[in-house]
Design a protein around this motif. Structure first.
Motif, mmCIF file in Angstrom:
data_model
loop_
_atom_site.group_PDB
_atom_site.id
_atom_site.type_symbol
_atom_site.label_atom_id
_atom_site.label_comp_id
_atom_site.label_asym_id
_atom_site.label_seq_id
_atom_site.Cartn_x
_atom_site.Cartn_y
_atom_site.Cartn_z
ATOM 1 N N LEU A 6 0.860 -1.180 0.000
ATOM 2 C CA LEU A 6 0.000 0.000 0.000
ATOM 3 C C LEU A 6 0.896 1.230 0.000
ATOM 4 C CD1 LEU A 6 -3.085 0.922 0.411
ATOM 5 C CD2 LEU A 6 -2.251 1.607 2.665
ATOM 6 N N ILE A 7 0.633 2.154 -0.928
ATOM 7 C CA ILE A 7 1.414 3.392 -1.010
ATOM 8 C C ILE A 7 0.454 4.574 -0.932
ATOM 9 C CG2 ILE A 7 3.063 4.756 -2.325
ATOM 10 C CD1 ILE A 7 3.884 2.185 -3.794
ATOM 11 N N PRO A 8 0.417 5.270 0.217
ATOM 12 C CA PRO A 8 -0.410 6.475 0.336
ATOM 13 C C PRO A 8 0.271 7.667 -0.336
ATOM 14 C CG PRO A 8 0.072 5.505 2.489
ATOM 15 C CD PRO A 8 0.973 4.867 1.499
ATOM 16 N N THR A 9 -0.529 8.561 -0.872
ATOM 17 C CA THR A 9 0.001 9.789 -1.443
ATOM 18 C C THR A 9 -0.952 10.944 -1.174
ATOM 19 O OG1 THR A 9 0.822 10.886 -3.446
ATOM 20 C CG2 THR A 9 -1.003 9.343 -3.730
ATOM 21 N N ASP A 10 -0.376 12.108 -0.945
ATOM 22 C CA ASP A 10 -1.193 13.322 -0.839
ATOM 23 C C ASP A 10 -0.813 14.329 -1.921
ATOM 24 O OD1 ASP A 10 1.184 14.462 0.010
ATOM 25 O OD2 ASP A 10 0.513 14.860 2.050
ATOM 26 N N GLY A 11 0.042 13.913 -2.833
ATOM 27 C CA GLY A 11 0.430 14.781 -3.938
ATOM 28 C C GLY A 11 1.574 15.727 -3.630
ATOM 29 N N SER A 12 2.039 15.740 -2.384
ATOM 30 C CA SER A 12 3.155 16.628 -2.034
ATOM 31 C C SER A 12 4.433 16.129 -2.699
ATOM 32 C CB SER A 12 3.345 16.676 -0.513
ATOM 33 O OG SER A 12 3.746 15.407 -0.030
ATOM 34 N N LEU A 17 7.776 11.487 -4.391
ATOM 35 C CA LEU A 17 9.036 10.743 -4.422
ATOM 36 C C LEU A 17 8.869 9.371 -3.777
ATOM 37 C CD1 LEU A 17 11.762 13.409 -3.569
ATOM 38 C CD2 LEU A 17 11.445 12.204 -5.726
ATOM 39 N N ALA A 18 8.139 9.314 -2.679
ATOM 40 C CA ALA A 18 7.892 8.040 -2.002
ATOM 41 C C ALA A 18 7.090 7.101 -2.899
ATOM 42 C CB ALA A 18 7.167 8.266 -0.673
ATOM 43 N N VAL A 19 6.142 7.636 -3.661
ATOM 44 C CA VAL A 19 5.378 6.819 -4.604
ATOM 45 C C VAL A 19 6.329 6.221 -5.639
ATOM 46 C CG1 VAL A 19 3.695 6.896 -6.496
ATOM 47 C CG2 VAL A 19 3.160 7.992 -4.321
ATOM 48 N N GLU A 20 7.183 7.066 -6.193
ATOM 49 C CA GLU A 20 8.126 6.593 -7.204
ATOM 50 C C GLU A 20 9.040 5.496 -6.651
ATOM 51 O OE1 GLU A 20 11.649 8.534 -9.914
ATOM 52 O OE2 GLU A 20 9.866 9.737 -9.507
ATOM 53 N N LYS A 21 9.609 5.728 -5.470
ATOM 54 C CA LYS A 21 10.495 4.731 -4.853
ATOM 55 C C LYS A 21 9.719 3.471 -4.473
ATOM 56 C CE LYS A 21 14.174 7.138 -5.246
ATOM 57 N NZ LYS A 21 15.161 6.787 -6.267
ATOM 58 N N GLY A 22 8.490 3.644 -4.002
ATOM 59 C CA GLY A 22 7.659 2.500 -3.655
ATOM 60 C C GLY A 22 7.315 1.652 -4.867
ATOM 61 N N LEU A 23 7.046 2.307 -5.988
ATOM 62 C CA LEU A 23 6.748 1.575 -7.210
ATOM 63 C C LEU A 23 7.984 0.840 -7.736
ATOM 64 C CD1 LEU A 23 4.427 4.182 -8.945
ATOM 65 C CD2 LEU A 23 3.750 1.941 -8.032
ATOM 66 N N GLU A 24 9.136 1.473 -7.626
ATOM 67 C CA GLU A 24 10.376 0.802 -8.029
ATOM 68 C C GLU A 24 10.628 -0.425 -7.136
ATOM 69 O OE1 GLU A 24 13.338 3.885 -7.878
ATOM 70 O OE2 GLU A 24 12.589 4.830 -9.713
ATOM 71 N N ASP A 28 10.746 -4.349 -8.358
ATOM 72 C CA ASP A 28 11.869 -5.239 -8.055
ATOM 73 C C ASP A 28 11.450 -6.444 -7.220
ATOM 74 O OD1 ASP A 28 13.376 -3.411 -9.468
ATOM 75 O OD2 ASP A 28 14.283 -2.491 -7.699
ATOM 76 N N ALA A 29 10.414 -6.276 -6.407
ATOM 77 C CA ALA A 29 9.924 -7.376 -5.566
ATOM 78 C C ALA A 29 8.837 -8.195 -6.259
ATOM 79 C CB ALA A 29 9.375 -6.810 -4.253
ATOM 80 N N ASN A 30 8.476 -7.759 -7.486
ATOM 81 C CA ASN A 30 7.392 -8.401 -8.221
ATOM 82 C C ASN A 30 6.092 -8.379 -7.403
ATOM 83 O OD1 ASN A 30 6.433 -9.555 -10.585
ATOM 84 N ND2 ASN A 30 6.667 -11.633 -9.787
ATOM 85 N N ALA A 31 5.825 -7.250 -6.774
ATOM 86 C CA ALA A 31 4.642 -7.076 -5.919
ATOM 87 C C ALA A 31 3.607 -6.203 -6.617
ATOM 88 C CB ALA A 31 5.052 -6.430 -4.599
ATOM 89 N N SER A 32 2.365 -6.378 -6.244
ATOM 90 C CA SER A 32 1.317 -5.481 -6.718
ATOM 91 C C SER A 32 1.158 -4.340 -5.711
ATOM 92 C CB SER A 32 0.000 -6.225 -6.905
ATOM 93 O OG SER A 32 -0.464 -6.717 -5.670
ATOM 94 N N VAL A 33 0.517 -3.277 -6.160
ATOM 95 C CA VAL A 33 0.433 -2.060 -5.356
ATOM 96 C C VAL A 33 -1.000 -1.541 -5.310
ATOM 97 C CG1 VAL A 33 1.114 0.379 -5.331
ATOM 98 C CG2 VAL A 33 2.812 -1.365 -5.807
ATOM 99 N N HIS A 85 -1.318 -2.576 -10.404
ATOM 100 C CA HIS A 85 -1.766 -1.618 -9.393
ATOM 101 C C HIS A 85 -3.265 -1.379 -9.459
ATOM 102 C CE1 HIS A 85 -1.333 0.709 -13.067
ATOM 103 N NE2 HIS A 85 -2.218 1.550 -12.554
ATOM 104 N N GLN A 86 -3.748 -0.839 -8.360
ATOM 105 C CA GLN A 86 -5.106 -0.304 -8.274
ATOM 106 C C GLN A 86 -5.007 0.959 -7.449
ATOM 107 O OE1 GLN A 86 -7.736 -2.980 -6.235
ATOM 108 N NE2 GLN A 86 -6.582 -2.907 -4.330
ATOM 109 N N SER A 87 -6.000 1.815 -7.567
ATOM 110 C CA SER A 87 -5.970 3.038 -6.771
ATOM 111 C C SER A 87 -7.329 3.278 -6.139
ATOM 112 C CB SER A 87 -5.548 4.235 -7.624
ATOM 113 O OG SER A 87 -6.440 4.431 -8.682
ATOM 114 N N VAL A 88 -7.284 3.922 -4.980
ATOM 115 C CA VAL A 88 -8.511 4.244 -4.255
ATOM 116 C C VAL A 88 -8.409 5.648 -3.667
ATOM 117 C CG1 VAL A 88 -9.163 1.877 -3.684
ATOM 118 C CG2 VAL A 88 -7.683 3.125 -2.152
#
Length: 145
Positions: A6-12, A17-24, A28-33, A85-88
């Protein structure tokens, strides 16, 4: 090791940057988000300037627009990296609890988030969302600084 993140974002800036690093990390872990953004309901008395600039309708329209923009940007990055991925978008008075609930509901085994977002004065008065997630989550939390 991790299969659903799970990667939370508020657009800041830092959150993006955390979204980008989390997606990378997920790639690399072959995980869904699951990417989540939490908007707070309109309050007449608030420390958040966005909530006192106009009417309830103005605020709700602005909050939905900002949430959609944050999620769209994150989704584009996920597609570029080939991450499933999915988003909510959720509305809650307690963003930290909404994040934890979303992680549990989506069977996430990791929450990866920025050390702070754009909560401004409210974060100083009430404590940061990240700190509350760290304090209350039973799911591991990886904090990006």
């Amino acid at each position: 090791m991790f299969s659903r993140i799970l990667i939370p974002t508020d657009g800041s800036w830092l959150s993006s940057l955390a979204v980008e690093k989390g997606l990378e990390f997920a790639r690399d872990a072959n995980a869904s988000v699951t990417i989540i953004t939490v908007t707070e309901p309109f309050h007449i008395i608030t420390a958040e300037p966005e909530q006192i600039r106009g009417t309830r309708d103005d605020y709700e329209k602005y909050a939905r627009m900002e949430a959609a923009k944050s999620l769209t940007n994150a989704e584009l990055k996920a597609k570029q990296l080939g991450v499933l991925h999915q988003s909510v978008q959720v509305e809650s008075d307690e963003p930290f609890q909404a994040i934890i609930d979303a992680a549990e509901q989506n069977n996430c085994d990791l929450i990866m988030m920025a050390s702070h977002g754009r909560r401004g004065i409210g974060a100083l008065l009430l404590g940061s969302v990240t700190l509350k997630v760290l304090t209350h989550s039973k799911i591991p939390v990886l904090v990006y600084r």
